[in-house]
Scaffold this motif. Structure first.
Motif, PDB file in Angstrom:
ATOM      1  N   MET A  74       6.023  -7.302  -0.696  1.00 57.66           N
ATOM      2  CA  MET A  74       4.744  -6.804  -1.221  1.00 57.66           C
ATOM      3  C   MET A  74       4.492  -7.485  -2.553  1.00 57.66           C
ATOM      4  N   ASP A  75       3.330  -8.098  -2.678  1.00 60.34           N
ATOM      5  CA  ASP A  75       3.035  -8.888  -3.874  1.00 60.34           C
ATOM      6  C   ASP A  75       1.561  -8.798  -4.220  1.00 60.34           C
ATOM      7  N   ALA A  76       1.307  -8.891  -5.526  1.00 58.40           N
ATOM      8  CA  ALA A  76      -0.047  -9.121  -6.019  1.00 58.40           C
ATOM      9  C   ALA A  76      -0.232 -10.634  -6.138  1.00 58.40           C
ATOM     10  N   LEU A  77      -1.247 -11.172  -5.475  1.00 59.66           N
ATOM     11  CA  LEU A  77      -1.469 -12.621  -5.477  1.00 59.66           C
ATOM     12  C   LEU A  77      -2.374 -12.980  -6.649  1.00 59.66           C
ATOM     13  N   VAL A  78      -1.811 -12.877  -7.820  1.00 57.68           N
ATOM     14  CA  VAL A  78      -2.533 -13.102  -9.078  1.00 57.68           C
ATOM     15  C   VAL A  78      -1.820 -14.224  -9.828  1.00 57.68           C
ATOM     16  N   ASP A  79      -2.597 -15.073 -10.502  1.00 63.77           N
ATOM     17  CA  ASP A  79      -1.999 -16.145 -11.306  1.00 63.77           C
ATOM     18  C   ASP A  79      -0.905 -15.574 -12.204  1.00 63.77           C
ATOM     19  N   ILE A  80       0.250 -16.233 -12.210  1.00 67.44           N
ATOM     20  CA  ILE A  80       1.410 -15.676 -12.899  1.00 67.44           C
ATOM     21  C   ILE A  80       1.172 -15.496 -14.383  1.00 67.44           C
ATOM     22  N   ASN A  81       0.434 -16.397 -14.990  1.00 71.66           N
ATOM     23  CA  ASN A  81       0.177 -16.267 -16.430  1.00 71.66           C
ATOM     24  C   ASN A  81      -0.722 -15.072 -16.720  1.00 71.66           C
ATOM     25  N   GLU A  82      -1.753 -14.924 -15.885  1.00 69.88           N
ATOM     26  CA  GLU A  82      -2.626 -13.759 -16.052  1.00 69.88           C
ATOM     27  C   GLU A  82      -1.851 -12.468 -15.795  1.00 69.88           C
ATOM     28  N   TRP A  83      -1.038 -12.473 -14.729  1.00 63.59           N
ATOM     29  CA  TRP A  83      -0.258 -11.292 -14.372  1.00 63.59           C
ATOM     30  C   TRP A  83       0.668 -10.871 -15.505  1.00 63.59           C
ATOM     31  N   ASN A  84       1.386 -11.826 -16.068  1.00 65.23           N
ATOM     32  CA  ASN A  84       2.331 -11.510 -17.145  1.00 65.23           C
ATOM     33  C   ASN A  84       1.634 -11.057 -18.416  1.00 65.23           C
ATOM     34  N   ALA A  85       0.388 -11.487 -18.603  1.00 61.36           N
ATOM     35  CA  ALA A  85      -0.346 -11.124 -19.823  1.00 61.36           C
ATOM     36  C   ALA A  85      -0.964  -9.726 -19.731  1.00 61.36           C
ATOM     37  N   ARG A  86      -1.076  -9.200 -18.542  1.00 63.40           N
ATOM     38  CA  ARG A  86      -1.723  -7.896 -18.378  1.00 63.40           C
ATOM     39  C   ARG A  86      -0.851  -6.760 -18.917  1.00 63.40           C
ATOM     40  N   ALA A  87      -1.493  -5.806 -19.551  1.00 59.61           N
ATOM     41  CA  ALA A  87      -0.804  -4.589 -19.984  1.00 59.61           C
ATOM     42  C   ALA A  87      -0.924  -3.543 -18.887  1.00 59.61           C
ATOM     43  N   PRO A  88       0.096  -2.709 -18.706  1.00 57.07           N
ATOM     44  CA  PRO A  88      -0.020  -1.615 -17.731  1.00 57.07           C
ATOM     45  C   PRO A  88      -1.201  -0.718 -18.063  1.00 57.07           C
ATOM     46  N   GLU A  89      -1.863  -0.240 -17.057  1.00 59.34           N
ATOM     47  CA  GLU A  89      -3.047   0.598 -17.231  1.00 59.34           C
ATOM     48  C   GLU A  89      -2.845   1.871 -16.430  1.00 59.34           C
ATOM     49  N   LEU A  90      -3.003   2.997 -17.076  1.00 56.59           N
ATOM     50  CA  LEU A  90      -2.781   4.267 -16.399  1.00 56.59           C
ATOM     51  C   LEU A  90      -3.705   5.327 -16.979  1.00 56.59           C
ATOM     52  N   ALA A  91      -4.294   6.103 -16.094  1.00 56.67           N
ATOM     53  CA  ALA A  91      -5.174   7.184 -16.541  1.00 56.67           C
ATOM     54  C   ALA A  91      -4.374   8.219 -17.320  1.00 56.67           C
ATOM     55  N   PRO A  92      -5.007   8.941 -18.237  1.00 60.21           N
ATOM     56  CA  PRO A  92      -4.298   9.979 -18.999  1.00 60.21           C
ATOM     57  C   PRO A  92      -3.662  11.006 -18.064  1.00 60.21           C
ATOM     58  N   LEU A  93      -2.449  11.445 -18.422  1.00 65.38           N
ATOM     59  CA  LEU A  93      -1.695  12.355 -17.566  1.00 65.38           C
ATOM     60  C   LEU A  93      -1.816  13.814 -17.988  1.00 65.38           C
ATOM     61  N   GLN A  94      -2.536  14.095 -19.045  1.00 66.50           N
ATOM     62  CA  GLN A  94      -2.594  15.448 -19.566  1.00 66.50           C
ATOM     63  C   GLN A  94      -2.983  16.501 -18.533  1.00 66.50           C
ATOM     64  N   PRO A  95      -3.945  16.208 -17.633  1.00 66.00           N
ATOM     65  CA  PRO A  95      -4.301  17.237 -16.641  1.00 66.00           C
ATOM     66  C   PRO A  95      -3.136  17.632 -15.729  1.00 66.00           C
ATOM     67  N   ASN A  96      -2.111  16.777 -15.626  1.00 67.90           N
ATOM     68  CA  ASN A  96      -0.971  17.078 -14.764  1.00 67.90           C
ATOM     69  C   ASN A  96       0.125  17.850 -15.483  1.00 67.90           C
ATOM     70  N   ARG A  97      -0.093  18.228 -16.702  1.00 66.11           N
ATOM     71  CA  ARG A  97       0.976  18.815 -17.511  1.00 66.11           C
ATOM     72  C   ARG A  97       0.973  20.335 -17.537  1.00 66.11           C
ATOM     73  N   THR A  98      -0.155  20.967 -17.219  1.00 67.26           N
ATOM     74  CA  THR A  98      -0.231  22.425 -17.294  1.00 67.26           C
ATOM     75  C   THR A  98      -0.939  22.974 -16.067  1.00 67.26           C
ATOM     76  N   GLY A  99      -0.787  24.279 -15.869  1.00 69.34           N
ATOM     77  CA  GLY A  99      -1.432  24.961 -14.757  1.00 69.34           C
ATOM     78  C   GLY A  99      -0.504  25.115 -13.573  1.00 69.34           C
ATOM     79  N   LEU A 100      -0.511  26.294 -12.958  1.00 72.07           N
ATOM     80  CA  LEU A 100       0.349  26.631 -11.826  1.00 72.07           C
ATOM     81  C   LEU A 100       1.817  26.346 -12.121  1.00 72.07           C
ATOM     82  N   GLY A 101       2.218  26.560 -13.369  1.00 68.98           N
ATOM     83  CA  GLY A 101       3.623  26.437 -13.731  1.00 68.98           C
ATOM     84  C   GLY A 101       4.083  25.039 -14.076  1.00 68.98           C
TER      85      GLY A 101
END
Length: 613
Positions: A559-586
């Motif tokens: 399984m691979d992302a077919l992205v130019d290696i230089n562009e791929w290595n330069a990218r920062a991880p991107e993730l939506a805020p996790l706060q909604p997953n931290r509280t509620g229903l225990g």
């Protein structure tokens, strides 16, 4: 039949890798062994507290002879699979007294149902419920009143959790007691059709609820071959059940007879009075070893079982000091023929599987082909060959007989000589996106490879919203990230199955790529799941952007992302805020587990520091 070279090779590799950790574990368990009843080591005050409410068993517990069984139960009367356990302790106590012993309910553990929480917020506690069950098991047995253990549990996280907890008391013999499946309800094909029509907006909620209620309709496990019933197949292959116990219905005379037999047997295999020369003593530390773990993985592959066990069995093995990884699982699966087609990998349910030959037929076929270790210490006192026997009642007498020589239904169960497929279909994938697991036993060969643009989502509901808005056109790889154990407890994404199946049926080429779980219920759609490292650990899945070309090849294991290696290595991880997953229903109560949890390939476990060879 000599052992298949791949089975021998993988087993030896696991043993070599586990040398130090397994040795340390066994040394601890050997040191804990006692040949006199555990309760005799307690002070008088301790012991009096321990038998104060024991009624007819008080005299036995005051004495210095005879074993006492600790029952750890997952009973509750909301969940169909665990409701039958309500009366088991009464039966076990009676059987123990008749055999010269006693039994006490040492404690209860939670039994969470993914069927109830699927697609809901509560599913974010699902994986961690396994670790909670392990902790509850340890608390129950920590009273040190017990010489043997009976574990009453059957479903997804419950059996792995009980095993992990009980392995900390591995100097004791432990027998797992299943409750059995409910009778067959609405045929799975009809249920799936209503689900898909509902996803298209062509069926009402009332119609969907009627179909679901006709499917899940009585006490017992759900009858599809998901994680719960995969548990039972693996417990048979590990020799932790009385032979043939897995799929006997609850509330039957045969079910009760098997529970009595398990009680009598666990009393026979304690260390009490053993001078070290007898082979009767069968502690869990020895019944769960490298060979039995390999047997479980082979059984999983041969029956098209749940991908959840690519996580759970890693954690169970580590609790016994045994280290295996997804490369081992992949190699075992590739040499194991697929012998069963059970929904969602076929049309039959587990009752049909049992009637066609069931666990005994499959295990015997695998043994005859050299694909399983026969020489394991089964709790019933024999080897794995004895595990293949079918239980039945001769009047009121429990007896066992040979499984059928020929399958009773070749559309459900087949011999090794005529398998459904040459391999089990559990694959390890790896590439610049990390490592993952795919289950291809229900995926048609033409759908096992894809190169398509990514559509990136941070929640399964976001994908469903895009579908409703008509935005999921053409071929694509659905990337759902932020679903790993550290992010939000790694919920199953089974809610996506009808929609993804519908899109594929429309002629689109699609696949799923996620650091979450799918339980193997992804069915006919290619799914790269359990992606590790996960997005919350800055894994490569967090670098994917909409439109990136993604290539998944389950046959090649890549399984691979077919992205130019230089562009791929330069990218920062991107993730939506996790706060909604931290509280509620225990969820706030599980913050420590999210912080401490290991990767999916390490078992997604928060209970012990990950060991290295």
């Amino acid at each position: 039949m000599s052992l298949h070279p791949a089975i021998e090779r993988v087993t030896q590799r696991i043993a070599d890798r586990s040398g130090r950790t397994r040795g340390d574990y066994l040394a601890r368990m050997d040191a804990a062994r006692e040949t006199s009843p555990a309760r005799t080591r307690l002070s008088c005050g301790n012991l009096a507290h321990g038998f104060a409410a024991s009624g007819d068993d008080k005299a036995h517990l005051r004495g210095t002879r005879g074993a006492n069984i600790g029952i750890v139960t997952a009973f509750n009367d909301m969940l169909s699979a665990h409701q039958p356990y309500e009366q088991f302790p009464t039966l076990i106590r009676m059987a123990a007294r008749n055999a010269g012993g006693s039994a006490q309910v040492a404690g209860g553990v939670p039994a969470m149902c993914d069927g109830v929480t699927q697609g809901q917020v509560g599913m974010e506690l699902s994986l961690f419920s396994r670790d909670t069950i392990a902790l509850g098991t340890a608390v129950a047995l920590s009273h040190d009143m017990f010489d043997a253990v009976l574990c009453l549990g059957i479903c997804d996280k419950i059996v792995p959790g009980l095993l992990i907890g009980a392995l900390s008391f591995g100097h004791l013999p432990v027998v797992m007691i299943p409750g059995g499946p409910m009778p067959s309800g609405l045929p799975n094909k009809e249920k799936a059709a209503v689900r898909q029509r509902y996803a298209e907006g062509k069926a009402t909620r009332d119609e969907l609820l009627e179909a679901e209620a006709a499917s899940y309709h009585a006490p017992g496990t759900c009858t599809f071959y998901g994680t719960a019933n995969s548990n039972q197949m693996m417990m048979e292959a590990m020799g932790l059940h009385m032979p043939g116990s897995a799929f006997v219905h609850p509330y039957t005379a045969l079910r009760d007879a098997l529970t009595v037999a398990a009680t009598e047997q666990v009393l026979r295999i304690t260390a009490l009075g053993d001078d070290g020369t007898s082979d009767n003593y069968r502690p869990m530390a020895r019944t769960v070893d490298e060979k039995s773990i390999v047997n479980a993985l082979v059984a999983l592959a041969a029956t098209g079982g749940s991908t959840n066990h690519a996580i759970h069995m890693v954690a169970v093995a580590r609790a016994a000091g045994i280290l295996f990884d997804w490369d081992d699982l992949d190699e075992l699966s590739r040499v194991t023929p697929l012998l069963a087609r059970v929904y969602p990998n076929g049309s039959a349910d587990v009752n049909g599987f049992q009637e066609a030959g069931g666990t005994g037929f499959v295990i015997r076929e695998l043994l005859d082909a050299g694909l399983m270790h026969n020489d394991i210490l089964c709790v019933h006192g024999g080897d794995l060959r004895q595990q293949t026997l079918e239980p039945y009642l001769d009047g009121t007498q429990l007896r066992w007989r040979e499984p059928p020589r020929v399958t009773r239904d070749p559309t459900i169960v087949r011999p090794v000589a005529e398998p459904f497929d040459s391999e089990g279909g559990l694959r390890r994938l790896q590439g610049n996106l990390g490592r993952a697991v795919a289950k291809i036993s229900a995926v048609a060969p033409e759908f096992r490879r894809i190169t398509a643009p990514a559509k990136v989502f941070d929640a399964q509901d976001a994908l469903l919203d895009a579908f409703k808005a008509g935005q999921l056109e053409g071929d694509f790889v659905a990337v759902i990230r932020g679903q790993g154990p550290r992010a939000n407890g790694m919920p199953e994404l089974h809610k996506l199955t009808p929609t993804l199946s519908l899109l594929q049926d429309r002629g689109q080429r699609i696949a799923l790529l996620t650091d979450g779980r799918m339980s193997g219920a992804s069915g006919k759609v290619l799914a790269a799941i359990h992606v590790s490292p996960e997005a919350a650990d800055a894994g490569a899945i967090a670098r994917i952007r909409d439109g990136d070309a993604i290539r998944i090849d389950a046959d090649a294991g890549t399984m691979d992302a077919l992205v130019d290696i230089n562009e791929w290595n330069a990218r920062a991880p991107e993730l939506a805020p996790l706060q909604p997953n931290r509280t509620g229903l225990g969820r706030e109560l599980f913050a420590l587990m999210r912080t401490q949890v290991g990767t999916a390939e390490q078992g997604g476990c928060s209970l012990f520091v990950t060991e290295t060879p």
